[in-house]
Write a protein that holds these residues in place. Structure first.
Motif, short mmCIF file in Angstrom:
data_model
loop_
_atom_site.label_atom_id
_atom_site.label_comp_id
_atom_site.label_asym_id
_atom_site.label_seq_id
_atom_site.Cartn_x
_atom_site.Cartn_y
_atom_site.Cartn_z
N ARG A 7 0.84 -1.20 0.00
CA ARG A 7 0.00 0.00 0.00
C ARG A 7 0.87 1.26 0.00
O ARG A 7 0.61 2.21 -0.72
CB ARG A 7 -0.92 0.00 1.21
CG ARG A 7 -1.94 1.14 1.15
CD ARG A 7 -2.91 1.08 2.28
NE ARG A 7 -2.20 1.48 3.50
CZ ARG A 7 -2.56 1.18 4.73
NH1 ARG A 7 -3.63 0.45 4.93
NH2 ARG A 7 -1.88 1.59 5.76
N TYR A 8 1.94 1.27 0.78
CA TYR A 8 2.85 2.41 0.82
C TYR A 8 3.57 2.57 -0.51
O TYR A 8 3.78 3.69 -0.98
CB TYR A 8 3.87 2.26 1.93
CG TYR A 8 3.31 2.42 3.32
CD1 TYR A 8 2.07 3.03 3.55
CD2 TYR A 8 4.01 1.98 4.42
CE1 TYR A 8 1.56 3.18 4.82
CE2 TYR A 8 3.51 2.13 5.71
CZ TYR A 8 2.28 2.73 5.90
OH TYR A 8 1.79 2.88 7.17
N LEU A 9 3.95 1.46 -1.12
CA LEU A 9 4.62 1.52 -2.41
C LEU A 9 3.70 2.11 -3.47
O LEU A 9 4.10 3.00 -4.23
CB LEU A 9 5.09 0.12 -2.83
CG LEU A 9 5.86 0.04 -4.14
CD1 LEU A 9 7.14 0.83 -4.05
CD2 LEU A 9 6.15 -1.40 -4.48
N VAL A 10 2.46 1.67 -3.52
CA VAL A 10 1.50 2.19 -4.48
C VAL A 10 1.23 3.67 -4.21
O VAL A 10 1.18 4.48 -5.14
CB VAL A 10 0.18 1.37 -4.45
CG1 VAL A 10 -0.91 2.06 -5.25
CG2 VAL A 10 0.43 -0.03 -4.99
N ALA A 11 1.10 4.05 -2.95
CA ALA A 11 0.87 5.45 -2.61
C ALA A 11 2.06 6.31 -3.05
O ALA A 11 1.88 7.41 -3.58
CB ALA A 11 0.63 5.61 -1.11
N GLY A 12 3.26 5.80 -2.85
CA GLY A 12 4.46 6.52 -3.30
C GLY A 12 4.48 6.70 -4.80
O GLY A 12 4.82 7.77 -5.32
N ILE A 13 4.11 5.65 -5.52
CA ILE A 13 4.05 5.73 -6.98
C ILE A 13 3.01 6.76 -7.42
O ILE A 13 3.25 7.56 -8.32
CB ILE A 13 3.75 4.35 -7.59
CG1 ILE A 13 4.97 3.44 -7.43
CG2 ILE A 13 3.36 4.47 -9.06
CD1 ILE A 13 4.72 1.99 -7.79
N LEU A 14 1.86 6.77 -6.75
CA LEU A 14 0.80 7.71 -7.11
C LEU A 14 1.19 9.16 -6.83
O LEU A 14 0.64 10.07 -7.42
CB LEU A 14 -0.50 7.37 -6.37
CG LEU A 14 -1.19 6.09 -6.82
CD1 LEU A 14 -2.41 5.82 -5.95
CD2 LEU A 14 -1.58 6.18 -8.28
N VAL A 15 2.15 9.36 -5.95
CA VAL A 15 2.65 10.71 -5.70
C VAL A 15 3.71 11.09 -6.73
O VAL A 15 3.68 12.17 -7.31
CB VAL A 15 3.22 10.83 -4.27
CG1 VAL A 15 3.99 12.13 -4.09
CG2 VAL A 15 2.10 10.73 -3.26
N TRP A 16 4.65 10.18 -6.99
CA TRP A 16 5.80 10.53 -7.82
C TRP A 16 5.54 10.51 -9.32
O TRP A 16 6.14 11.30 -10.05
CB TRP A 16 6.98 9.61 -7.49
CG TRP A 16 7.65 10.05 -6.23
CD1 TRP A 16 7.54 9.47 -5.01
CD2 TRP A 16 8.50 11.18 -6.06
NE1 TRP A 16 8.27 10.18 -4.09
CE2 TRP A 16 8.88 11.24 -4.70
CE3 TRP A 16 8.98 12.16 -6.93
CZ2 TRP A 16 9.71 12.22 -4.20
CZ3 TRP A 16 9.82 13.14 -6.42
CH2 TRP A 16 10.18 13.16 -5.08
N VAL A 17 4.67 9.63 -9.80
CA VAL A 17 4.43 9.55 -11.25
C VAL A 17 3.86 10.86 -11.80
O VAL A 17 4.39 11.40 -12.77
CB VAL A 17 3.56 8.33 -11.61
CG1 VAL A 17 3.05 8.41 -13.04
CG2 VAL A 17 4.36 7.05 -11.41
N PRO A 18 2.80 11.43 -11.22
CA PRO A 18 2.31 12.71 -11.75
C PRO A 18 3.34 13.83 -11.67
O PRO A 18 3.45 14.65 -12.57
CB PRO A 18 1.09 13.03 -10.88
CG PRO A 18 0.67 11.74 -10.30
CD PRO A 18 1.91 10.92 -10.18
N LEU A 19 4.12 13.84 -10.57
CA LEU A 19 5.17 14.85 -10.46
C LEU A 19 6.22 14.68 -11.54
O LEU A 19 6.65 15.66 -12.16
CB LEU A 19 5.84 14.78 -9.08
CG LEU A 19 5.00 15.23 -7.89
CD1 LEU A 19 5.72 14.92 -6.59
CD2 LEU A 19 4.70 16.71 -8.00
N GLY A 20 6.63 13.45 -11.78
CA GLY A 20 7.63 13.18 -12.82
C GLY A 20 7.12 13.53 -14.20
O GLY A 20 7.84 14.15 -15.00
N VAL A 21 5.90 13.14 -14.50
CA VAL A 21 5.32 13.45 -15.81
C VAL A 21 5.20 14.96 -15.98
O VAL A 21 5.53 15.50 -17.04
CB VAL A 21 3.96 12.74 -15.99
CG1 VAL A 21 3.24 13.25 -17.22
CG2 VAL A 21 4.16 11.24 -16.08
N THR A 22 4.75 15.64 -14.96
CA THR A 22 4.63 17.10 -15.02
C THR A 22 5.98 17.74 -15.27
O THR A 22 6.12 18.63 -16.11
CB THR A 22 4.02 17.65 -13.71
OG1 THR A 22 2.75 17.05 -13.52
CG2 THR A 22 3.88 19.16 -13.75
#
Length: 115
Positions: A6-21
């Motif tokens: 759950r923490y790994l998925v939450a981390g991905i959901l935070v970092w992916v939009p930031l990285g794409v942006t």
């Protein structure tokens, strides 16, 4: 183990939009910096000022984004954007890429209720 996942998925959901942006903005700034080269030589910032200003494309990018946002926010702009999205969803390969990018944008905007 469930908590770690759950923490790994939450981390991905935070970092992916930031990285794409970040990548999209970096691309836009680079493109805008290069578009300054299409100006006649005597009107290019380096010639007018006598020195190079790195990132001048940031200002041009901000102006383009503001104008695009203003266009998209009004009635006619919403119709144009809706037509564009309809077109993107009809092209097979583009549909999956565009849909994925829209999903990431919706995550970043919080529209999917994951935050």
């Amino acid at each position: 183990m469930k908590r770690i996942r759950r923490y790994l998925v939450a981390g991905i959901l935070v970092w992916v939009p930031l990285g794409v942006t970040f990548l999209v903005l970096r691309f836009a700034v680079n493109v805008m910096d290069k578009t300054l080269a299409i100006l006649p030589r005597q009107y290019q910032p380096e010639q007018l000022l006598g020195f190079h200003i790195p990132g001048l494309g940031v200002i041009l990018t901000a102006i383009v984004l503001l104008l695009t946002g203003a266009l998209a926010a009004n009635f006619i702009g919403r119709r144009v954007v809706g037509g564009w999205e309809s077109l993107m969803h009809r092209i097979p390969i583009v549909r999956s890429i565009y849909g994925g990018a829209n999903g990431i944008a919706a995550l970043a905007d919080g529209k999917l209720g994951l935050y």
